[in-house]
Design a protein around this motif. Structure first.
Motif, PDB file in Angstrom:
ATOM      1  N   ARG A 196       0.869  -1.189   0.051  1.00 45.06           N
ATOM      2  CA  ARG A 196      -0.109  -0.101   0.079  1.00 45.06           C
ATOM      3  C   ARG A 196       0.772   1.224   0.166  1.00 45.06           C
ATOM      4  NH1 ARG A 196      -5.500  -0.411   1.163  1.00 45.06           N
ATOM      5  NH2 ARG A 196      -5.014   1.992   1.428  1.00 45.06           N
ATOM      6  N   ARG A 197       2.005   1.230   0.744  1.00 49.23           N
ATOM      7  CA  ARG A 197       2.770   2.645   1.124  1.00 49.23           C
ATOM      8  C   ARG A 197       3.470   2.912  -0.251  1.00 49.23           C
ATOM      9  NH1 ARG A 197       7.802   2.252   4.341  1.00 49.23           N
ATOM     10  NH2 ARG A 197       6.505   2.652   5.987  1.00 49.23           N
ATOM     11  N   CYS A 198       3.580   1.998  -1.207  1.00 46.34           N
ATOM     12  CA  CYS A 198       4.227   2.120  -2.546  1.00 46.34           C
ATOM     13  C   CYS A 198       3.087   2.504  -3.468  1.00 46.34           C
ATOM     14  CB  CYS A 198       5.129   1.345  -3.024  1.00 46.34           C
ATOM     15  SG  CYS A 198       6.482   1.021  -1.723  1.00 46.34           S
ATOM     16  N   PHE A 199       1.706   2.351  -3.351  1.00 48.79           N
ATOM     17  CA  PHE A 199       0.672   2.342  -4.226  1.00 48.79           C
ATOM     18  C   PHE A 199      -0.097   3.494  -4.034  1.00 48.79           C
ATOM     19  CE2 PHE A 199      -3.234   1.153  -6.364  1.00 48.79           C
ATOM     20  CZ  PHE A 199      -3.034   0.510  -7.349  1.00 48.79           C
ATOM     21  N   PHE A 200      -0.667   3.738  -3.053  1.00 54.07           N
ATOM     22  CA  PHE A 200      -1.843   4.854  -2.809  1.00 54.07           C
ATOM     23  C   PHE A 200      -0.807   5.929  -2.263  1.00 54.07           C
ATOM     24  CE2 PHE A 200      -4.771   1.460  -1.977  1.00 54.07           C
ATOM     25  CZ  PHE A 200      -5.483   1.845  -3.150  1.00 54.07           C
ATOM     26  N   GLU A 249       0.196   7.429   1.561  1.00 52.03           N
ATOM     27  CA  GLU A 249       0.813   6.302   2.432  1.00 52.03           C
ATOM     28  C   GLU A 249       1.909   6.067   2.370  1.00 52.03           C
ATOM     29  OE1 GLU A 249      -1.907   3.172   2.202  1.00 52.03           O
ATOM     30  OE2 GLU A 249      -3.956   4.277   1.729  1.00 52.03           O
ATOM     31  N   GLU A 250       3.148   6.893   1.859  1.00 53.02           N
ATOM     32  CA  GLU A 250       4.368   6.692   1.920  1.00 53.02           C
ATOM     33  C   GLU A 250       5.149   6.141   3.355  1.00 53.02           C
ATOM     34  OE1 GLU A 250       2.943   9.194   0.741  1.00 53.02           O
ATOM     35  OE2 GLU A 250       3.392   9.241  -1.548  1.00 53.02           O
ATOM     36  N   ASN A 251       4.564   6.655   4.589  1.00 58.53           N
ATOM     37  CA  ASN A 251       5.056   6.604   5.556  1.00 58.53           C
ATOM     38  C   ASN A 251       4.236   5.829   6.529  1.00 58.53           C
ATOM     39  OD1 ASN A 251       7.417   8.018   5.094  1.00 58.53           O
ATOM     40  ND2 ASN A 251       6.050   9.937   5.387  1.00 58.53           N
ATOM     41  N   ALA A 252       3.125   5.068   5.806  1.00 59.76           N
ATOM     42  CA  ALA A 252       2.128   4.301   6.820  1.00 59.76           C
ATOM     43  C   ALA A 252       3.025   3.154   7.479  1.00 59.76           C
ATOM     44  CB  ALA A 252       1.178   3.757   5.684  1.00 59.76           C
ATOM     45  N   GLU A 253       2.271   2.499   8.582  1.00 56.88           N
ATOM     46  CA  GLU A 253       3.050   1.491   9.277  1.00 56.88           C
ATOM     47  C   GLU A 253       2.892   0.399   8.138  1.00 56.88           C
ATOM     48  OE1 GLU A 253       1.803  -1.047  13.225  1.00 56.88           O
ATOM     49  OE2 GLU A 253       0.802   0.640  12.873  1.00 56.88           O
ATOM     50  N   LEU A 254       4.189  -0.478   8.414  1.00 53.45           N
ATOM     51  CA  LEU A 254       4.182  -1.719   7.664  1.00 53.45           C
ATOM     52  C   LEU A 254       3.331  -2.677   8.402  1.00 53.45           C
ATOM     53  CD1 LEU A 254       8.087  -1.687   6.899  1.00 53.45           C
ATOM     54  CD2 LEU A 254       6.012  -1.519   5.387  1.00 53.45           C
ATOM     55  N   ARG A 300      -7.968  -0.291  11.476  1.00 59.71           N
ATOM     56  CA  ARG A 300      -6.946   0.216  10.708  1.00 59.71           C
ATOM     57  C   ARG A 300      -7.624   0.686   9.413  1.00 59.71           C
ATOM     58  NH1 ARG A 300      -1.576  -2.927  10.467  1.00 59.71           N
ATOM     59  NH2 ARG A 300      -1.369  -1.148   9.170  1.00 59.71           N
ATOM     60  N   ARG A 301      -9.092   1.316   9.426  1.00 58.83           N
ATOM     61  CA  ARG A 301      -9.394   1.957   8.334  1.00 58.83           C
ATOM     62  C   ARG A 301      -8.629   3.110   7.619  1.00 58.83           C
ATOM     63  NH1 ARG A 301     -12.608   0.876   4.344  1.00 58.83           N
ATOM     64  NH2 ARG A 301     -14.317   0.093   5.820  1.00 58.83           N
ATOM     65  N   TYR A 302      -8.116   3.019   6.757  1.00 62.58           N
ATOM     66  CA  TYR A 302      -7.320   4.212   5.934  1.00 62.58           C
ATOM     67  C   TYR A 302      -8.078   5.437   5.700  1.00 62.58           C
ATOM     68  CZ  TYR A 302      -4.104   0.340   5.515  1.00 62.58           C
ATOM     69  OH  TYR A 302      -2.807  -0.264   5.776  1.00 62.58           O
ATOM     70  N   LYS A 303      -7.855   6.308   6.531  1.00 60.45           N
ATOM     71  CA  LYS A 303      -8.722   7.675   6.706  1.00 60.45           C
ATOM     72  C   LYS A 303      -8.421   8.375   5.316  1.00 60.45           C
ATOM     73  CE  LYS A 303     -10.559   6.592  10.460  1.00 60.45           C
ATOM     74  NZ  LYS A 303     -11.995   5.968  10.489  1.00 60.45           N
TER      75      LYS A 303
END
Length: 453
Positions: A51-55, A58-63, A79-82
């Motif tokens: 996800r962090r590389c797609f959306f 979200e580059e710094n989202a938790e792995l 963990r709904r992505y707001k």
């Protein structure tokens, strides 16, 4: 010369349906062919994405850590992505970079959920429920056997397939000859409950089906050799532009024949103790299947196609040429994203995206009877039944829509749907774009009017 809808070249069990050639068509036929038919291609990728590389954003989202069983259902609330719904400029993240030259031809969508209930493996639901938008439990409540209902492609094919040889065409890039998982993991198209629409995995078999070759005639030569004399005779009756179209078309077929022969030679040279198709270079295999799909569109064999880049789960090693030195297991890599683990996994996402970019480039280059491109007249969907392969989430799914649908789709944007928007709403929108007059598909609640021009 008097023609039917299309002209055919044929010899010894092989039949070649040609693209429309105006110089040998009657006035009535030319008028009827002025507006090409719309096409729908649904490309499916397995095991979710990084996800962090797609959306964007979200580059710094938790792995994500591994979450198995049915605990993915709990993730939805935790963990709904707001995000703020709306339409935004399209940003090309790391995984989207291969689409740079197609930025004005694609739209990225987020916020889509797939209906999910406990009762079946999350991967199996991801694929088998992708185009039905009906979970096994919901199917049970409605008295529908699982696999659960007629898929979107079949519903659309029922309506638009009357003018083509096949209502739909199902293609897969899972070349293994022996199954490693139940059929639910390896199919997204269903005629109805328990009635799988079998995908064609072998390029040679797909080629034979498209050209109606007699499978029992093992001595039949290449199609281009068989029809060459007929083609030369026809060419004398063509105008200059049609001669060029004819030459390009025959060259495309010859190129496909040579690529099939190359892959067959490769398979024949490997150790028989190894599952043969495991060593196929993924990119060559996928591109060959894509070009065969485009031939089917170009020849009027079908207007609706599903295309599985790979099966769900399948702990099997595959050769991603140009990416890794040896075959790797995509599914197992999705469960190990912590630290730098996601970086190697993202390379597979990038690899798949480059195949999609290849498909769009080919569709841009292929011209229709009115001078427009194949992509101008198509909807080309790219997505997964899982939002992430580690958490197995079935919400906030990755989705890209390409093509203009004959001017109906507005592209070059990032559409953030309200969280919880059902992916069946997108399927309903596709059906409407393809000309169906229906008010609902599966559990849909509305059309995605954000996509329309």
């Amino acid at each position: 010369m008097r023609l039917t809808r299309r002209h055919f070249l044929q010899a010894q069990g092989a039949m070649l349906s040609l693209p429309f050639l105006p110089s040998i068509a009657s006035a009535e036929q030319a008028k009827a062919a002025a507006k090409p038919s719309q096409k729908l291609a649904i490309v499916y990728i397995p095991n979710g994405i990084v996800r962090r590389c797609f959306f964007p954003g979200e580059e710094n989202a938790e792995l994500p850590g591994f979450i198995g069983g049915f605990n993915a259902d709990k993730e939805k609330n935790e963990r709904r992505y707001k995000h703020v719904p709306g339409i935004y400029p399209l940003e090309l993240t790391q995984t989207l970079q291969p689409l740079a030259e197609h930025k004005d031809d694609v739209t990225l969508i987020t916020g889509l959920d797939r209906s999910y209930k406990d009762g079946q493996d999350v991967h199996a639901q991801g694929s088998s429920c992708y185009l039905t938008s009906l979970s096994p439990e919901e199917a049970g409540k409605k008295g529908i056997r699982h696999p659960n209902g007629r898929t979107l492609d079949q519903v659309i094919g029922d309506s638009v397939g009357r003018s083509t040889v096949f209502n739909t065409l199902e293609i897969s890039c899972n070349g293994f000859t022996a199954p490693k998982e139940p059929i639910e993991f390896d199919n997204i198209s269903w005629y109805g409950p328990d009635k799988m629409a079998p995908s064609i995995k072998d390029p040679q078999k797909l080629y034979d089906r498209l050209f109606l070759r007699d499978s029992f005639r093992t001595h039949v030569a290449d199609v281009t050799d068989l029809v060459l004399a007929d083609a030369n005779s026809l060419s004398k009756k063509l105008g200059r532009d049609d001669k060029e179209t004819m030459a390009q078309f025959m060259e495309m077929i010859r190129d496909i024949e040579l690529r099939i022969a190359k892959l067959n030679k490769l398979l024949g040279s490997v150790d028989v103790k190894i599952p043969k198709n495991e060593v196929l270079p993924r990119g060559d295999y996928i591109k060959l299947q894509m070009d065969l799909m485009l031939l089917a569109f170009q020849m009027g064999i079908t207007n609706v196609c599903t295309f599985m880049i790979g099966p769900e789960r399948w702990d099997a090693t595959l050769m991603y040429e140009g990416v890794f030195d040896k075959p790797v297991q995509h599914h197992s890599m999705t469960h190990n994203q912590k630290g730098d683990g996601y970086k190697d996994l993202q390379k597979i996402d990038d690899f798949h995206m480059r195949q999609y970019a290849y498909l769009l480039s080919r569709m841009k280059a292929l011209k229709e009877s009115d001078g427009s491109s194949l992509l101008d007249n198509s909807i080309v969907s790219y997505g997964a039944g899982l939002g992430d392969g580690a958490t197995h989430q079935y919400f906030d799914l990755p989705m890209i829509v390409a093509g203009k649908a004959q001017g109906q789709l507005k592209q070059g944007r990032f559409v953030k749907c309200p969280s919880g928007t059902l992916n069946s709403n997108l399927w309903l929108t596709y059906a409407k774009l393809m000309g169906l007059e229906i008010k609902q598909f599966a559990d849909s609640t509305r059309e995605l009017s954000e996509l329309w021009t």
